[in-house]
Design an enzyme around this catalytic site. Sequence first.
Site, mmCIF file in Angstrom:
data_model
loop_
_atom_site.group_PDB
_atom_site.id
_atom_site.type_symbol
_atom_site.label_atom_id
_atom_site.label_comp_id
_atom_site.label_asym_id
_atom_site.label_seq_id
_atom_site.Cartn_x
_atom_site.Cartn_y
_atom_site.Cartn_z
ATOM 1 N N GLY A 294 0.835 -1.210 0.000
ATOM 2 C CA GLY A 294 0.000 0.000 0.000
ATOM 3 C C GLY A 294 0.859 1.246 0.000
ATOM 4 N N SER A 295 0.414 2.246 0.730
ATOM 5 C CA SER A 295 1.061 3.552 0.682
ATOM 6 C C SER A 295 2.503 3.545 1.151
ATOM 7 C CB SER A 295 0.280 4.547 1.540
ATOM 8 O OG SER A 295 -1.058 4.600 1.094
ATOM 9 N N THR A 296 2.895 2.489 1.902
ATOM 10 C CA THR A 296 4.291 2.472 2.350
ATOM 11 C C THR A 296 5.240 2.300 1.173
ATOM 12 O OG1 THR A 296 4.105 0.109 2.784
ATOM 13 C CG2 THR A 296 3.776 1.565 4.661
ATOM 14 N N ALA A 297 4.703 1.967 -0.021
ATOM 15 C CA ALA A 297 5.564 1.843 -1.202
ATOM 16 C C ALA A 297 5.873 3.209 -1.809
ATOM 17 C CB ALA A 297 4.898 0.950 -2.245
ATOM 18 N N LYS A 298 5.049 4.231 -1.450
ATOM 19 C CA LYS A 298 5.221 5.532 -2.111
ATOM 20 C C LYS A 298 6.612 6.123 -1.906
ATOM 21 C CE LYS A 298 0.284 6.462 -1.963
ATOM 22 N NZ LYS A 298 -0.789 6.957 -1.083
#
Lengths: 574, 382
Positions: A294-298
């Site tokens: 999820g957003s932790t990949a951004k």
Amino acid sequence: MSEDTTTNFTPPRWRAWVILGLFAVFGISLVVRAVDLQIYDEAFLTHQGDMRHIRTLEVPANRGAIVDRNGRPLALSAPTESVWAVPGAVLGAPDKIAALAKSLGMDPAALEKRLAQYKSRQFLYLKRQLSPFDAHQVMALETPGVFLQREYKRYYPAGEAIAQLVGLTNIDDQGQSGIELARNGYLEGEPGERKVIKDGRGRAVDDLDEYKMPKPGQDLKLTIDSRLQYLAYRNIKQAVIDHKAKDGVVVMLDPRSGELLAMASYPSFNPNDRSSIEPAGMRMRAATDVMEPGSTAKPIVLSGALNSGLYDTSSIIHTRGWFQVGRLTVKDELNYGDEDFAKILKKSSNVGAARVGLSMGPRGVWQDFRNFGFGETTGSGFPGERFGVLKDFFTWDKVETATASYGYGFAVTPLQLARAYGAIASEGKLRSLRLILGKGADMHPPAQQAISPGTAKTMRGLLEGVVAPDGTASRAAIAGYSVAGKTGTARKISSDGYHMDQHRALFVGMAPAKNPRVVTLVVVDAPTRGSYYGGTVAAPVFSKIMASAMRILHVPPDNPKMLTAAAYHPNRGG
Amino acid sequence: MKRLLSARLPSVAPDIWLLGTLVLIATLGLVMVGSSSVAVADKLAGDSLYFFYRQAVYGVVGLVAGFIVLHVPMQAWQRHTFTMLGLGLALLVIVLVPGIGHSVNGAQRWIDLGPVALQASEPARLCLILYIAGYATRRQTELAASWAGLLRPIVFLVVACFLMLLEPDFGASAVLLAVAGIILFLAGARLFNLVVLAGLGGASVAALVMSSPYRMQRLISFSDPWAHPFASGFQLTQSLIAIGRGHVFGVGLGNSVQKLSYLPETHTDFLFAIYAEEFGLIGSLVLIALFSIVVWRGFVIAGRAIEQGQLFGGFLAYGLSAWVVLQGFVNMAVNMGLLPTKGLTLPLMSYGGSSLVMMCALCALLIRVNLESTAAQREVAR
């Protein structure tokens, strides 16, 4: 003189010689036979005797201990006694069986039945791994045909807090899971041998000179700090219970070396009471479970973008709350308008991240993920560690590139994600994760430069903003220390597609942000009570763990301003 | 009894070879009973020297019995040979009476006498041998001349053997027949007649073996014990292993492993195997030599008695010394797998009160013959 002398008869002398001759023949044949048996057949007969008399007894070797980085024990072997029997001999003393069964805590009838069943055997375990005290109570009964055998039992002083990581041995002292399995060859000793002469009832009556000393196994030192491990486990357990979640994982590592400081997951099990073990508790989820980040990949995508030189921190991405990529509509919570990288991260803007990712192209995003170690093992050496799922970029279309940019369509293990953030925390260097310290450690390849040191520093600065009072992860802040990190609230996928109501709350961050000493990842899977956001479920766990970790590790505070403020509001949200 | 004991011993020295050898065998026997029985004594009585102590007591009883017998003149025995025959047959009948006879391992061989049990065939056989010696002395001419003279004692022997086979005690009856045959042969019975009888005896033994499965089994397993080393060949293979382990010098007194619940009957029928394990080939040869000395001196003594015209003592000495050595050799042959297993003890050595006391009496008789003939010789020389 005598009456019979009157006959004065003398029987023929030769008759006596015949009889003596026959006895001589008999005697000589005995001599021949004795020479035959005791000289010529001696080797054969002695061998036959040895086959019946000599037994090789195994002398068990002490299995090496597993200790944490400070030498605190995580797994220890203690001597125990196992009771075994020659069933026929025990059955020969029926009056003793009842008392024997009682001392072993068994049912007399069941014991007798078992003995009768294995009557023809010469060896039968009655009860294994009794304490020396209990074993000597059994032996005090002096039941014929009952013997002791030294065995070692494994104890796990740290219990459930680190159960999946340390793993288990089976009753034969062989590693079955976790480090016990991965490093079995190192931990296990080499059993010695003792040759003894047994009597016909199975008792050793004499030691032969052949004796091979057992070689004890070597102690294994983990990189884990058991203080941090307890801390991580206690907090993730509490969070899973509080939020009625399915499970939870915490990974803590030292970004400067790649050493894992804690790997906790809940549910767990009590390794000292095997009857309570359930399969769900056995998994070391940090290594064996994969998830969409999820957003932790951004930050990973944006780091790659910064590193490529196409973007800098002043670059502006135009957004209007949503945009269409093929069949996919990428949406943000709100329309954030024009965004720089700081804002994309602070607000966790899918649209912003997707636009950046699309501009890099499938190959750019994929290469970026590869640079951060997705799709390969972390080098921890943990048995069953997964590679994650990262398809080749040439199968990616625009939709997949866009979704990958905000963390969907591929999967990583918690270890991989923590390791990637480790690179951001340490001059852009992607290091192999380490579980073993000193002797017994694997050879590790040198660290790879995932991004430049400058990019890494920039990214840490941007991620500090996420933890700022107006960021999504304000509740990850800790008193006295600068914190950098990123939340994630990933919808969970199933065979039917994405769940609308099942989420995974993530937070991965580092402290102190200026010069990170610890990277910590918190995953709470499927929280069902209260909120489910990474910022509200995972970030507070991170904060609690890191606040204590900084103290435990004697890390000097770098943020005196926050220290005062937080001292009065320790659980302040944002 | 009092009258008998008041008789003085002839004041001459006994045969030192015979006496020395017998003492040596008996001493060795007591030591070996102690050594070989440690495991079984520990198991049965909880005291590893249980059988040693008991055998020592039997030895004292045997010495007393021997002392008494030594004071009885040969003439007295000779006068009462019919009494002996009656007594011997009576013992063999009594042991078969239910309630009096006492059965162990399926063989009714013991008469219960309270604290001890008497193995009937031991004194009975001695009585019968006394009778045979007496008969040979009395009816020497008939014995040498006719079938009738030979068959009369044989009838009683067959009756005695039949009674012993009812117990059953095959070994004891075989030894009795052989010893009686030797006496009759040496007393001048016709060779042809004896050979015919021996042939008949052999045939009936063969019939007996065929008729009884357990004897057949023993015979088959004896011929190839390694075919079933854990079943029918168990005892013999264990015995052979013990003997083989002894090698030349033995494993040393007390160091036998085979006696530790591997070989059964270590202190009785298979004492020799343990002896051979602990003392090696040297020990085996010494023991064979010791028994050979007994028969050699026994025959010398018998020959001298006959020279002196003491036919009864001479025939008796022939029979008794033949008995000791025959039973000893057969026992060793069984232990070494040369003969099928029979329940025969090693004379003067194996554990067992009846056997030891009877053997002591037997030895005393031999020495008495020795003393009387030596005294007569001296008389003549004077």
